[in-house]
Design a protein around this motif. Structure first.
Motif, PDB file in Angstrom:
ATOM      1  N   UNK A  75       4.916  -0.960   5.774  1.00 42.14           N
ATOM      2  CA  UNK A  75       4.249   0.130   6.496  1.00 42.14           C
ATOM      3  C   UNK A  75       2.735   0.044   6.474  1.00 42.14           C
ATOM      4  N   UNK A  76       2.152  -0.678   5.525  1.00 44.97           N
ATOM      5  CA  UNK A  76       0.697  -0.708   5.411  1.00 44.97           C
ATOM      6  C   UNK A  76       0.266  -1.983   4.713  1.00 44.97           C
ATOM      7  N   UNK A  77      -1.022  -2.298   4.854  1.00 44.91           N
ATOM      8  CA  UNK A  77      -1.573  -3.452   4.151  1.00 44.91           C
ATOM      9  C   UNK A  77      -1.463  -3.262   2.640  1.00 44.91           C
ATOM     10  N   UNK A  78      -1.617  -2.041   2.190  1.00 47.23           N
ATOM     11  CA  UNK A  78      -1.517  -1.746   0.754  1.00 47.23           C
ATOM     12  C   UNK A  78      -0.126  -2.114   0.227  1.00 47.23           C
ATOM     13  N   UNK A  79       0.920  -1.803   0.998  1.00 47.79           N
ATOM     14  CA  UNK A  79       2.272  -2.164   0.576  1.00 47.79           C
ATOM     15  C   UNK A  79       2.470  -3.674   0.576  1.00 47.79           C
ATOM     16  N   UNK A  80       1.872  -4.371   1.551  1.00 51.60           N
ATOM     17  CA  UNK A  80       1.978  -5.827   1.597  1.00 51.60           C
ATOM     18  C   UNK A  80       1.378  -6.434   0.335  1.00 51.60           C
ATOM     19  N   UNK A  81       0.190  -5.964  -0.041  1.00 46.75           N
ATOM     20  CA  UNK A  81      -0.483  -6.491  -1.224  1.00 46.75           C
ATOM     21  C   UNK A  81       0.314  -6.174  -2.491  1.00 46.75           C
ATOM     22  N   UNK A  82       0.848  -4.974  -2.587  1.00 46.20           N
ATOM     23  CA  UNK A  82       1.660  -4.615  -3.750  1.00 46.20           C
ATOM     24  C   UNK A  82       2.902  -5.491  -3.839  1.00 46.20           C
ATOM     25  N   UNK A  83       3.535  -5.745  -2.700  1.00 50.44           N
ATOM     26  CA  UNK A  83       4.722  -6.601  -2.683  1.00 50.44           C
ATOM     27  C   UNK A  83       4.376  -8.013  -3.122  1.00 50.44           C
ATOM     28  N   UNK A  84       3.221  -8.511  -2.692  1.00 54.33           N
ATOM     29  CA  UNK A  84       2.790  -9.851  -3.082  1.00 54.33           C
ATOM     30  C   UNK A  84       2.524  -9.909  -4.588  1.00 54.33           C
ATOM     31  N   UNK A  85       1.824  -8.919  -5.103  1.00 53.16           N
ATOM     32  CA  UNK A  85       1.509  -8.901  -6.531  1.00 53.16           C
ATOM     33  C   UNK A  85       2.759  -8.793  -7.391  1.00 53.16           C
ATOM     34  N   UNK A  86       3.770  -8.082  -6.884  1.00 51.92           N
ATOM     35  CA  UNK A  86       5.005  -7.883  -7.634  1.00 51.92           C
ATOM     36  C   UNK A  86       6.063  -8.950  -7.351  1.00 51.92           C
ATOM     37  N   UNK A 140     -15.868  14.375   8.391  1.00 52.27           N
ATOM     38  CA  UNK A 140     -14.738  13.786   7.690  1.00 52.27           C
ATOM     39  C   UNK A 140     -14.278  12.531   8.439  1.00 52.27           C
ATOM     40  N   UNK A 141     -14.217  11.431   7.715  1.00 52.58           N
ATOM     41  CA  UNK A 141     -13.813  10.156   8.309  1.00 52.58           C
ATOM     42  C   UNK A 141     -12.542   9.676   7.615  1.00 52.58           C
ATOM     43  N   UNK A 142     -11.449   9.546   8.368  1.00 50.54           N
ATOM     44  CA  UNK A 142     -10.189   9.075   7.814  1.00 50.54           C
ATOM     45  C   UNK A 142     -10.125   7.560   7.799  1.00 50.54           C
ATOM     46  N   UNK A 143      -9.607   7.007   6.727  1.00 49.29           N
ATOM     47  CA  UNK A 143      -9.450   5.560   6.624  1.00 49.29           C
ATOM     48  C   UNK A 143      -8.346   5.227   5.641  1.00 49.29           C
ATOM     49  N   UNK A 144      -7.740   4.060   5.857  1.00 48.01           N
ATOM     50  CA  UNK A 144      -6.717   3.605   4.916  1.00 48.01           C
ATOM     51  C   UNK A 144      -7.336   3.372   3.545  1.00 48.01           C
ATOM     52  N   UNK A 172      -6.326   8.232   4.645  1.00 45.94           N
ATOM     53  CA  UNK A 172      -5.282   8.479   5.634  1.00 45.94           C
ATOM     54  C   UNK A 172      -4.572   7.159   5.929  1.00 45.94           C
ATOM     55  N   UNK A 173      -3.339   6.969   5.476  1.00 46.37           N
ATOM     56  CA  UNK A 173      -2.605   5.746   5.799  1.00 46.37           C
ATOM     57  C   UNK A 173      -2.507   5.555   7.298  1.00 46.37           C
ATOM     58  N   UNK A 174      -2.412   4.314   7.727  1.00 44.76           N
ATOM     59  CA  UNK A 174      -2.396   4.010   9.152  1.00 44.76           C
ATOM     60  C   UNK A 174      -1.268   4.757   9.873  1.00 44.76           C
ATOM     61  N   UNK A 175      -0.130   4.940   9.214  1.00 38.98           N
ATOM     62  CA  UNK A 175       0.998   5.625   9.838  1.00 38.98           C
ATOM     63  C   UNK A 175       0.733   7.097  10.097  1.00 38.98           C
TER      64      UNK A 175
END
Length: 335
Positions: A75-86, A140-144, A172-175
């Motif tokens: 769902x997000x770049x953050x999840x991709x990185x977490x999956x790679x690290x784990x 207010x500026x939203x960003x992942x 704010x997550x991209x989704x």
């Protein structure tokens, strides 16, 4: 540092419960699978971004055999990185700044391919009535909550001679960015396609984009050292499939473009406009980019690493010159 202001509330949580539960369950399954032996399918993790479409196209059109490869959309770049690290994925599609941050924590991580350069597809968009970056002061500026969002916002603020404390950064997550914009919870967002295209369709105004920092927003494929050592045949197959899929995407067959547009949630017009803002280097260009220390990816990485340190976005020092393995693209056209 930027002030943080949560945008969540009960109504939005209720609307998004199903989506987030699905993402959470999918991610938990990935983590449970992280102990699989290397002998199984090569797992490639990516989020939704037009520059990664060759991965998904290769999967759809059988260029990556299902018994050898698994392309996992997260769902997000953050999840991709977490999956790679784990170790839930073996290869990950990430931005160059994210690759540097991963390498600072996981020494031995290597870049094996340049997916794309963003020349406008990453942007800071604002509500009508906000006509310049300077007018973001007090807004207010939203960003992942990841390196790319912070990096692009830092560059935009610097261009406007604003300090980080002049705005309120809202995670704010991209989704959730479209919902946050529609509900008026943010005045601007740091976003990327396909969300960028849809927000423009709702009247958002561009204030800054990646074309103003050419060569700095790149996307790459990264692999862990043990994967590079033990799974080179599959990695070579992945690289070959990427370039074959890239050629099919550029050929523009109606069924190929239609499938890509559907996957990205764009119409064909928006897909075409988005692809014009993204450079997908071919095999020859990849070889140059991965080996040219003066003008290629090594120089881009050094420049980005310097900016990450400047904006306090890098935990530990990293030598970008040690992050690149060009051998797979060098051997991609050999039998």
């Amino acid at each position: 540092m930027w002030r943080s202001d949560s945008i969540g509330n009960g109504a939005r949580a209720a609307r998004n419960t199903g989506v987030w539960l699905g993402c959470l369950l999918g991610f938990l399954l990935l983590l449970l699978c992280s102990c699989r032996p290397l002998g199984e399918r090569l797992r490639v993790g990516a989020n939704l971004w037009p520059g990664y479409e060759p991965l998904y196209l290769a999967q759809r059109e059988g260029l990556l055999p299902e018994d050898e490869f698994q392309v996992i959309r997260l769902a997000s770049a953050e999840q991709v990185i977490s999956a790679f690290r784990n170790r839930a994925v073996d290869v990950a599609a990430v931005t160059a700044d994210e690759a540097i941050r991963v390498a600072s924590r996981l020494p031995g991580t290597r870049i094996i391919l340049v997916c794309d350069y963003s020349n406008g597809a990453d942007a800071v968009l604002a509500r009508p009535g906000i006509g310049s970056l300077a007018e973001l002061k007090g807004k207010k500026v939203g960003l992942e909550p990841n390196a790319l969002g912070a990096y692009l916002l830092a560059q935009a603020l610097e261009a406007a001679h604003l300090a980080p404390g002049d705005i309120t950064a809202v995670p704010v997550p991209i989704a959730s960015q479209e919902a946050a914009y529609q509900a008026g919870r943010v005045d601007a967002v740091v976003t990327f396609d396909p969300v960028r295209s849809r927000l423009l369709g709702w009247g958002a105004k561009p204030l800054f984009d990646s074309s103003q920092i050419p060569g700095e927003i790149a996307d790459v494929l990264i692999a862990r050292p043990e994967v590079l050592q033990e799974r080179r045949p599959e990695l070579l197959g992945l690289v070959r499939a990427w370039f074959a899929a890239r050629e099919r995407l550029h050929a523009g067959a109606p069924e190929t473009l239609s499938a890509a547009a559907n996957h990205l949630g764009l119409n064909l017009t928006n897909l075409g406009e988005s692809l014009k803002l993204i450079e997908l280097p071919d095999l020859a260009a990849n070889r140059r980019l991965l080996t040219d220390a003066g003008e290629g990816l090594p120089e881009t990485l050094r420049r980005v690493a310097s900016e990450l340190v400047k904006h306090q976005l890098l935990d530990r020092p990293v030598d970008p010159s040690q992050m690149i393995d060009p051998t797979l693209v060098e051997g991609a056209d050999r039998k």
